[in-house]
Structures are given as structure tokens and as C-alpha cells.
Write a protein that holds these residues in place. Structure first.
Motif, PDB file in Angstrom:
ATOM      1  N   GLU A  35       0.832  -1.244   0.043  1.00 39.73           N
ATOM      2  CA  GLU A  35       0.089   0.229  -0.208  1.00 39.73           C
ATOM      3  C   GLU A  35       1.000   1.219   0.277  1.00 39.73           C
ATOM      4  OE1 GLU A  35       0.481  -2.077   2.445  1.00 39.73           O
ATOM      5  OE2 GLU A  35      -1.268  -2.905   3.401  1.00 39.73           O
ATOM      6  N   GLN A  36       2.243   0.994  -0.720  1.00 40.84           N
ATOM      7  CA  GLN A  36       2.626   2.365  -1.007  1.00 40.84           C
ATOM      8  C   GLN A  36       2.097   3.783  -1.476  1.00 40.84           C
ATOM      9  OE1 GLN A  36       4.131  -0.613  -1.969  1.00 40.84           O
ATOM     10  NE2 GLN A  36       5.538  -1.162  -0.982  1.00 40.84           N
ATOM     11  N   SER A  39      -0.451   4.441   1.027  1.00 45.13           N
ATOM     12  CA  SER A  39       0.288   5.391   2.126  1.00 45.13           C
ATOM     13  C   SER A  39       1.197   6.762   2.186  1.00 45.13           C
ATOM     14  CB  SER A  39       1.400   4.108   2.657  1.00 45.13           C
ATOM     15  OG  SER A  39       1.951   4.711   4.079  1.00 45.13           O
ATOM     16  N   ASN A  60       3.943   0.510   5.609  1.00 37.09           N
ATOM     17  CA  ASN A  60       3.749   1.509   4.593  1.00 37.09           C
ATOM     18  C   ASN A  60       2.803   2.414   6.037  1.00 37.09           C
ATOM     19  OD1 ASN A  60       4.574   0.422   2.262  1.00 37.09           O
ATOM     20  ND2 ASN A  60       2.975  -0.293   2.242  1.00 37.09           N
ATOM     21  N   PRO A 138      -1.347  -0.995   8.467  1.00 33.42           N
ATOM     22  CA  PRO A 138      -1.363  -1.178   6.772  1.00 33.42           C
ATOM     23  C   PRO A 138      -1.727  -3.029   7.345  1.00 33.42           C
ATOM     24  CG  PRO A 138       0.880  -0.988   7.322  1.00 33.42           C
ATOM     25  CD  PRO A 138      -0.160  -0.266   7.982  1.00 33.42           C
TER      26      PRO A 138
END
Length: 400
Positions: A35-36, A39, A60, A138
Motif C-alpha cells: 500500500e505504498q 500510505s 507502510n 496496513p
């Protein structure tokens, strides 16, 4: 200050922003621990509001801290933000743009609500007595979960969190309704992976093969005895298999079959006993039929246990904010949540937010490709979460 009136006003004022936040996330889902972009977007929202935040906690994860201008206790609010490997079937303007990935468990709503609750609390910081920590987590959907990594990297420390609150959408409750359950709320969950190894060959010559499909079928049926004949009937338990893969053909018996399932219960002693029984029975059943069975168990989340005193206070605050007619008691469910790890470290309360609109047919279950929510619930959820934090700060301060 009349916090209830002010929070209701701010929640209404920010309702459209909460919807926009949720729709952005819904349209741009990312899988657990990937989930970069999500984030980074959450960080941009916090920076835009001026709320100090620290990224990169447990991968993240993000922690933001709102210090009130008066001394007092430290309360945490938590939301998760990963999505599921599901292809969305809804035809909506903000449908998932990521093929095969969907926010089908409501984490888009959870994060939009926490961001908006944080914005409300940030506007009230001069009148707050204490500190509110916002935890954006996350990886809730995939073991080992993101909570443990965040805890290990100090998300509950400096300042030291004393209580934590979290919520989850519930599409079986109408929007505008919330539910609470003190004590035991959700089950433990363990992942089961079985590989049955036989000897493949021509389906017309079964006497020359060791048929892993037939043996796997016997194992699946036999393992139901673990619950039906070994579990204490007073201890809720679920053993389900959701995947069986035997890559043969109409006339080809494969060499092996892969099975995947889940075991859930609410008692830790029985949990350990049941997992041992599952492994022993699967291995011995395969061996008795001339095959081998490899069993791998991913030990998942423990039970969610709500602190009873904290949950009673939160329920009373919800009745004050929404009215008693909009607050219900929840049953024990066999879902699982890694919020459980937070509740093992500090007193916790995990509650449900209704998002259904039965008249419009928006009541598909969680993890469904047709999950839809009544977005009016976002205003309810954000306002309530902010109000619960304020009330808990006050109650915790008065009890010290």
C-alpha cells in the motif's frame, strides 16, 4: 464547550470531504503490504491538515499525534487501509481502477472516517485535555497482519497509549446505527494449507494410481469430526475449506491436490488442541490410503476481547451522541481482526458502524464483489469517533 454540538457541526461540514476521501481510496485500492501509494496519500492528507505524522511504522503504517493544549491521558484511534484480491462488480463512477483488487471490506471507509475524525479533533485541540494518536495500519487482511509490526516499532509508545478505539463497517446494520459488544467479540483465525501427495495416472486405471483427489475428499470430510465430535458444544468453532486444487483433467488423475481452509474459535486452549488434531488426522488419513499429506498452519490473529469498562463507556457515549435508538448490542461473530493485538497491549474497544441501505439494496456482505455502503455513514462514523475520543479523554482524566 459543548463538544457534542461542535463535533456534530464539524462532521456535517466535513461530510462531503469524507465521501471524497473514501471514493479516492475505493478507486485506488492496494493489496496488503503493497500500500505504498495509499500510505503516501494518507500522509498528504495529514500534511494538508497540518497534523504531525510519522510514516514507515511497521512498513507502510502511519502514526499521527494530536496534542491537546491541556494535560491529560493518551487515547489512540485506529483504522486499516489495505484491500482484497477481489474483482469489483459494481458499476459506479469510482469503481476500482486496479484490476482484481477491491476495497470489499470497508477499509476505504475506515481510513476516510479516521482522517475526518482527526480533522475534527485537530480543530478542537485547544480545548482537549490530553493526546489523541491516530494509527493508520496496513496489512490487516493478510497474516501476520500489520498491527504486530507497528506495535513492535513503538506505535503505542512515546507518548504511551492508555486506551485504544477502532471501528469496522457492518453491512448488516442500517446506516446511522452502531453496535457494541463488551468482552469476547471476534474469533481467532488460523490458516490451513494441506498438500496431498499421491501418484497420478490415467483415470481409466485407478488401480495403478494413488488418487489424491479421492484422498483429499476423505480428509476434508473427516476433518469435520474435529469440530462436530471433539469441540465442546459451548465453545463456538468453525472449520471451513475454501480452496481445493487438483490440476488433472477429465481422464487424468494428478499427482497432488492442494487444499486451503481456516479454523476459528474463541478459546485458546481448544485452539491449540484442535490444530494438533487437524494435523494428525490429515496426515494419518492420507497415510492409511497410501499417500502423504503435508500440513502447514499459519497461526493467525487471536480473539478480539473488548475491555468491558471501556466498551460500556463508549456505548454510553454513542447513545449520547446518536440517541439510544441508534445503538445496538452485537452478537459474537467468527470473523477475525488483528486489532486483537492492540487490545492485548492496552484496553481496547472495537465496535461496528452500520452502512447498509436496505431500500436501495446496499446490503451485500463483507468480502463481496458487490459491497456498497451508504456514504451517509461516513459523517456518522467520523463524528462518533471524534466524540468517543473526547469523552474518553475526559473520563480517563477524571478517573486519574
Amino acid at each position: 464547550m459543548d463538544f457534542g454540538t461542535e463535533i456534530r457541526r464539524k462532521a456535517a461540514e466535513l461530510a462531503a470531504k469524507a465521501v471524497a476521501r473514501r471514493r479516492h481510496m475505493h478507486q485506488n485500492p492496494e493489496l496488503s503490504f503493497q500500500e505504498q501509494r495509499t500510505s503516501a496519500w494518507i500522509m498528504s492528507q495529514l500534511q494538508e491538515m497540518g497534523i504531525p505524522a510519522q510514516p514507515g511504522i511497521g512498513g507502510n503504517g502511519i502514526r499521527a499525534v494530536i496534542h491537546g493544549e491541556k494535560p491529560g491521558p493518551v487515547i489512540a484511534l485506529r483504522a486499516d487501509f489495505d484491500a482484497l484480491p477481489i474483482t469489483e462488480l459494481n458499476e459506479i463512477p469510482f469503481k476500482s481502477c486496479n484490476p482484481g483488487v477491491m476495497h470489499a471490506c470497508g477499509h476505504d471507509a475506515h481510513t476516510a472516517i479516521l482522517l475526518t475524525a482527526g480533522e475534527i479533533l485537530w480543530s478542537l485541540r485547544r480545548d482537549l485535555g490530553g493526546t489523541v494518536v491516530l494509527i493508520f495500519q496496513p496489512g490487516e487482511e493478510k497474516t501476520p497482519g500489520g498491527a504486530q509490526g507497528m506495535i513492535a516499532q513503538g506505535v503505542l509508545e512515546n507518548p504511551d497509549v492508555q486506551r485504544i478505539l477502532g471501528e469496522h463497517i457492518n453491512p448488516s446494520l442500517e446506516a446511522g446505527t452502531v453496535g457494541f459488544r463488551p468482552g469476547l467479540m471476534m474469533a481467532s483465525a488460523d490458516e490451513l494449507y494441506l498438500t496431498v501427495k499421491g501418484r497420478g495416472g490415467h483415470a481409466a486405471s485407478p488401480h495403478m494410481v494413488v488418487d489424491p483427489i479421492s484422498i483429499a475428499s476423505q480428509i476434508i470430510v473427516g476433518l469435520q469430526q474435529v469440530v462436530s465430535r471433539n469441540a465442546n458444544p459451548e465453545i463456538p468453532s468453525v472449520l471451513s475449506f475454501g480452496r481445493i486444487l487438483g490440476d488433472g483433467a477429465m481422464n487424468v488423475i494428478p499427482d497432488q491436490v492442494v487444499i486451503a481452509g481456516t479454523f476459528r474459535t474463541v478459546d485458546e486452549t481448544w485452539r491449540a488442541d484442535a490444530l494438533e488434531r487437524i494435523q494428525t488426522m490429515a496426515v494419518q488419513t492420507a497415510r492409511a490410503m497410501g499417500a502423504d499429506c503435508e500440513v502447514h498452519i499459519d497461526h493467525g490473529y487471536p480473539v478480539v476481547h473488548n475491555d468491558e469498562a471501556l466498551t460500556r463507556r463508549a456505548r454510553a457515549a454513542a447513545e449520547e451522541y446518536l440517541g439510544p435508538e441508534h445503538v445496538v448490542d452485537l452478537p459474537l461473530v467468527m470473523w477475525a481482526e488483528d486489532f486483537a493485538y492492540f487490545g492485548r497491549r492496552v484496553p481496547g474497544c472495537f465496535y461496528n458502524l452500520g452502512v447498509a441501505n436496505t431500500q436501495k439494496g446496499w446490503n451485500s456482505p463483507l468480502h463481496s464483489p458487490t459491497l456498497m455502503i451508504d456514504e451517509r455513514a461516513l459523517e456518522t462514523g467520523a463524528g462518533l469517533m471524534a466524540f468517543l475520543a473526547v469523552q474518553e479523554l475526559r473520563d480517563a482524566h477524571e478517573s486519574q
